[in-house]
Design a protein around this motif. Sequence first.
Motif, PDB file in Angstrom:
ATOM      1  N   ALA A 100       8.297  51.896 -11.002  1.00 32.36           N
ATOM      2  CA  ALA A 100       8.871  50.687 -10.417  1.00 32.36           C
ATOM      3  C   ALA A 100       8.350  49.462 -11.155  1.00 32.36           C
ATOM      4  O   ALA A 100       7.321  49.517 -11.836  1.00 32.36           O
ATOM      5  N   GLY A 101       9.053  48.356 -10.995  1.00 31.32           N
ATOM      6  CA  GLY A 101       8.595  47.124 -11.629  1.00 31.32           C
ATOM      7  C   GLY A 101       9.597  46.010 -11.459  1.00 31.32           C
ATOM      8  O   GLY A 101      10.697  46.206 -10.930  1.00 31.32           O
ATOM      9  N   ILE A 102       9.225  44.828 -11.914  1.00 30.75           N
ATOM     10  CA  ILE A 102      10.121  43.685 -11.876  1.00 30.75           C
ATOM     11  C   ILE A 102      11.186  43.857 -12.965  1.00 30.75           C
ATOM     12  O   ILE A 102      11.059  44.719 -13.842  1.00 30.75           O
ATOM     13  N   PRO A 103      12.257  43.051 -12.929  1.00 34.03           N
ATOM     14  CA  PRO A 103      13.274  43.145 -13.988  1.00 34.03           C
ATOM     15  C   PRO A 103      12.684  42.954 -15.381  1.00 34.03           C
ATOM     16  O   PRO A 103      11.786  42.148 -15.586  1.00 34.03           O
ATOM     17  N   VAL A 104      13.157  43.719 -16.325  1.00 36.63           N
ATOM     18  CA  VAL A 104      12.796  43.637 -17.749  1.00 36.63           C
ATOM     19  C   VAL A 104      11.293  43.778 -17.960  1.00 36.63           C
ATOM     20  O   VAL A 104      10.692  43.042 -18.727  1.00 36.63           O
ATOM     21  N   SER A 105      10.713  44.753 -17.275  1.00 35.25           N
ATOM     22  CA  SER A 105       9.274  44.989 -17.441  1.00 35.25           C
ATOM     23  C   SER A 105       8.988  46.220 -18.286  1.00 35.25           C
ATOM     24  O   SER A 105       7.844  46.646 -18.393  1.00 35.25           O
ATOM     25  N   GLY A 106      10.028  46.806 -18.902  1.00 38.15           N
ATOM     26  CA  GLY A 106       9.817  47.955 -19.780  1.00 38.15           C
ATOM     27  C   GLY A 106       9.939  49.293 -19.082  1.00 38.15           C
ATOM     28  O   GLY A 106       9.479  50.312 -19.619  1.00 38.15           O
ATOM     29  N   LYS A 107      10.570  49.344 -17.915  1.00 35.03           N
ATOM     30  CA  LYS A 107      10.700  50.597 -17.162  1.00 35.03           C
ATOM     31  C   LYS A 107      11.515  51.636 -17.932  1.00 35.03           C
ATOM     32  O   LYS A 107      11.097  52.785 -18.077  1.00 35.03           O
ATOM     33  N   SER A 108      12.689  51.219 -18.411  1.00 34.07           N
ATOM     34  CA  SER A 108      13.553  52.160 -19.139  1.00 34.07           C
ATOM     35  C   SER A 108      12.906  52.608 -20.438  1.00 34.07           C
ATOM     36  O   SER A 108      12.985  53.778 -20.822  1.00 34.07           O
ATOM     37  N   THR A 109      12.257  51.667 -21.131  1.00 35.10           N
ATOM     38  CA  THR A 109      11.566  52.016 -22.379  1.00 35.10           C
ATOM     39  C   THR A 109      10.488  53.059 -22.116  1.00 35.10           C
ATOM     40  O   THR A 109      10.387  54.067 -22.831  1.00 35.10           O
ATOM     41  N   LEU A 110       9.697  52.829 -21.085  1.00 32.15           N
ATOM     42  CA  LEU A 110       8.626  53.765 -20.734  1.00 32.15           C
ATOM     43  C   LEU A 110       9.193  55.130 -20.379  1.00 32.15           C
ATOM     44  O   LEU A 110       8.663  56.173 -20.802  1.00 32.15           O
ATOM     45  N   LEU A 111      10.273  55.143 -19.624  1.00 28.49           N
ATOM     46  CA  LEU A 111      10.889  56.410 -19.219  1.00 28.49           C
ATOM     47  C   LEU A 111      11.418  57.163 -20.430  1.00 28.49           C
ATOM     48  O   LEU A 111      11.230  58.384 -20.554  1.00 28.49           O
ATOM     49  N   MET A 112      12.079  56.456 -21.349  1.00 27.84           N
ATOM     50  CA  MET A 112      12.620  57.103 -22.544  1.00 27.84           C
ATOM     51  C   MET A 112      11.509  57.609 -23.450  1.00 27.84           C
ATOM     52  O   MET A 112      11.622  58.683 -24.058  1.00 27.84           O
ATOM     53  N   GLN A 113      10.421  56.861 -23.559  1.00 30.49           N
ATOM     54  CA  GLN A 113       9.288  57.311 -24.374  1.00 30.49           C
ATOM     55  C   GLN A 113       8.681  58.588 -23.804  1.00 30.49           C
ATOM     56  O   GLN A 113       8.359  59.517 -24.551  1.00 30.49           O
ATOM     57  N   ALA A 114       8.536  58.637 -22.482  1.00 34.87           N
ATOM     58  CA  ALA A 114       7.990  59.850 -21.861  1.00 34.87           C
ATOM     59  C   ALA A 114       8.924  61.033 -22.083  1.00 34.87           C
ATOM     60  O   ALA A 114       8.485  62.149 -22.395  1.00 34.87           O
ATOM     61  N   ALA A 115      10.236  60.790 -21.943  1.00 28.42           N
ATOM     62  CA  ALA A 115      11.202  61.865 -22.148  1.00 28.42           C
ATOM     63  C   ALA A 115      11.186  62.357 -23.590  1.00 28.42           C
ATOM     64  O   ALA A 115      11.333  63.552 -23.859  1.00 28.42           O
TER      65      ALA A 115
END
Length: 751
Positions: A329-344
């Motif tokens: 979870a996080g505020i808008p544009v805090s790197g959530k999708s980037t982090l998820l894609m990196q983990a994947a």
Amino acid sequence: MLKIENEASLRAALKSEINLFVGAGFSILAKDKNSKFLPIGSALSEELCSEFNVQNLKDQPLPLISQIIKSKDKIRFNEFLMNRHRVKDYDERYNSLNRFPISRIFTTNIDNLFSHIYSISDNKYLNDLIVQGASFRDKTAVEYLPLHGSVNYPEPDFTFTPIELASAFANNPTQFQYLVSCLRKAPTLFLGYSLQDAGTLQSLNYSFTNGPQEKSRWIQLRSQDDAAEAYFKSLGFNIVQGDTDSLLDYLSQLSSDERQPTKSSTLHQRDFESGRIPLLHETPVRPIVDYFRGHAPTWHDVLTNRVPRTSRYAELINHIDANRNVLVAGIPVSGKSTLLMQAAAYYDTAKIKLFEDFVSPEKATSLVNKVSGKADVILFIDNVADCVDSLDVLANSKNIQIVGADRSVNIGFGSHRFNTNKFLQFDCSDLSDGDYSKIFEAIPPAIRRYKMEIPNVNQAYNPSTFEFIEKNVQGQTISDRYKEVLQKLRGQQIDIHDLFVMICYAFSCHSPVSFDVVSRYCELNGDYKKVYEAIDRLGTLLADISPNDREFVDLNENQDYFTPRSSLVAETVVEMCRNEDFRRMYLRFHNNVPRLFIPRFSNFRRYGYRSGYAERVFKEWQEGEAFYLRAYQEDRTYFLKQQLAIFLGSRKQFQIAFKYIDEALTESHNRNPNVRHTHARLLFDANIDKAATDISLRNNLRKSMEILESCHEYDKGRQITQFDLLSKVSDTPPFFRAQSLNLIFLRLKAG
């Protein structure tokens, strides 16, 4: 014995792509909970006459009998139909349909036979268009449209009477338009119909034969009928003669004749059509500058390892190693999708890794069926709050671990719809001190500032990824940049300006823009050439204004979906757009684009009808009320009444607002805490000014206070943070933001 006209062509369609259009005669080998076969025609008429003691009507047609009974006792009439059409058991030969490439199923039946058929599938799932809207880039979805209602719906309203049947398409042109557009895309097999159904089929015939291209169609006639055969041939149908039993034999044999892949005891990545993480050579190339300019991360950015992994990456991997279901979870544009894609991409595991951005409950069930006992899967889900109704289905599987990401506020709003005890919520909003230099060094020198600066934010938090990047990249901010883009577009070509805003609006509401959406919004009547010319003009104008935005609109591999490269940019464009321009686009969109054409409408509904948009669009509260009530006529969800109530509250129309939120509370069966919260707030606002002179109203004020407190306690019990609560307040109209002050005043008045 089944006789099929042009059988080779039908077999070819059953190997490539086909639609089904299904009537009552198709479901006759399914049974209800009392092991009685589902009734059709005269059998249903006899049962209705007996059940409702109207034997004098037994010789009348079914629609007339239904009209009379329904007018006297609608609730009992619907309950009877639900009990008789809710399938408990069915002939196993129906399951052969799972093995054919069926793209779309349309039915005038109200039973749930197809739900059972596809619930056991491990490679296809039923996507109910009324509930979910059109699917998006998903080859495993079978689009399903029950034209007359369904026993699956919580409070169904079935189409059975003569008036309802005669006006079905006239009163719901959305369904007719969608139906015709789909039937033009693939051959169609009509099953379970008779000459009595000719009116419905003839109403479609003109559209079949006058479309851009006519597709083959077959109709099953269950018995020898020369008149019916001659009639349907005159409409252009090929004839399939034989009863449902013979038809199921034929389909079962045909599916068995086709070589089926051997069922393995184990699964591999290649066994999944949807969710596969691409290899580097399969990804489109783009400059890394785009990422640092605010565009959403792509697999190319991640797989080339040019986006640094922050300290949050190691924390997330630790939670995955602990076999936890994690919500990032996080505020808008805090790197959530980037982090998820990196983990994947980089997490090293023997498990199968899949990455999705939407999973419906039906797709979740299909995935659970597929992996059960055969493979362990880590399912990464971006925008996971759009999938809250699927999380319990997935979390109950021993073979699936879930790692999802979304904004804190979105997860908070949906937290009452899944078991949060099975998930760990992990916040990635702020960076650690050690992250700054890594990110600064990764910014391309051509756009990087000479000296690293750490932005000043709330003392309790470090800056987010975007806040840090924006502070350390040269050039305009995103807001300033797109404010200028909008001004220039508006001055050059207003229709392209509005198309640009529309694409951003839809995408910010979690819905990609399909070819059909652009065509209907621009009133281009399905002309592919004109649609692509409009999109190309948009790209050209954007390139002239801002070279970095030439590829702002992304085309998918089939050239039929258009999406902005960044949710941040989409939201910024919507925010920066002048209210008068937004109003023009908004009204045109909702007038021209039927909801069945909107991909992932179940997501769009939650964002596209928010009261904040209505406040921008409607100058008079009566206009807004009329807009929401029209929408409610097509989509009877209490969410629309809740948003209408909030809108009316913002215009100080508290009495009318309370009427609608009271209806929403009733329709939600008092189960939705967000609706209860709105109800309590409006109960307070409707009475606060009168309470000083009317002591009897003070009990209502105390009641609203208690409900608000219980909602707060509920949020704490669901592990929603104070940050989430503040986010909720900041996303509500101004009169709601005064909650704390009002509550203090309430306590004083209550003594």
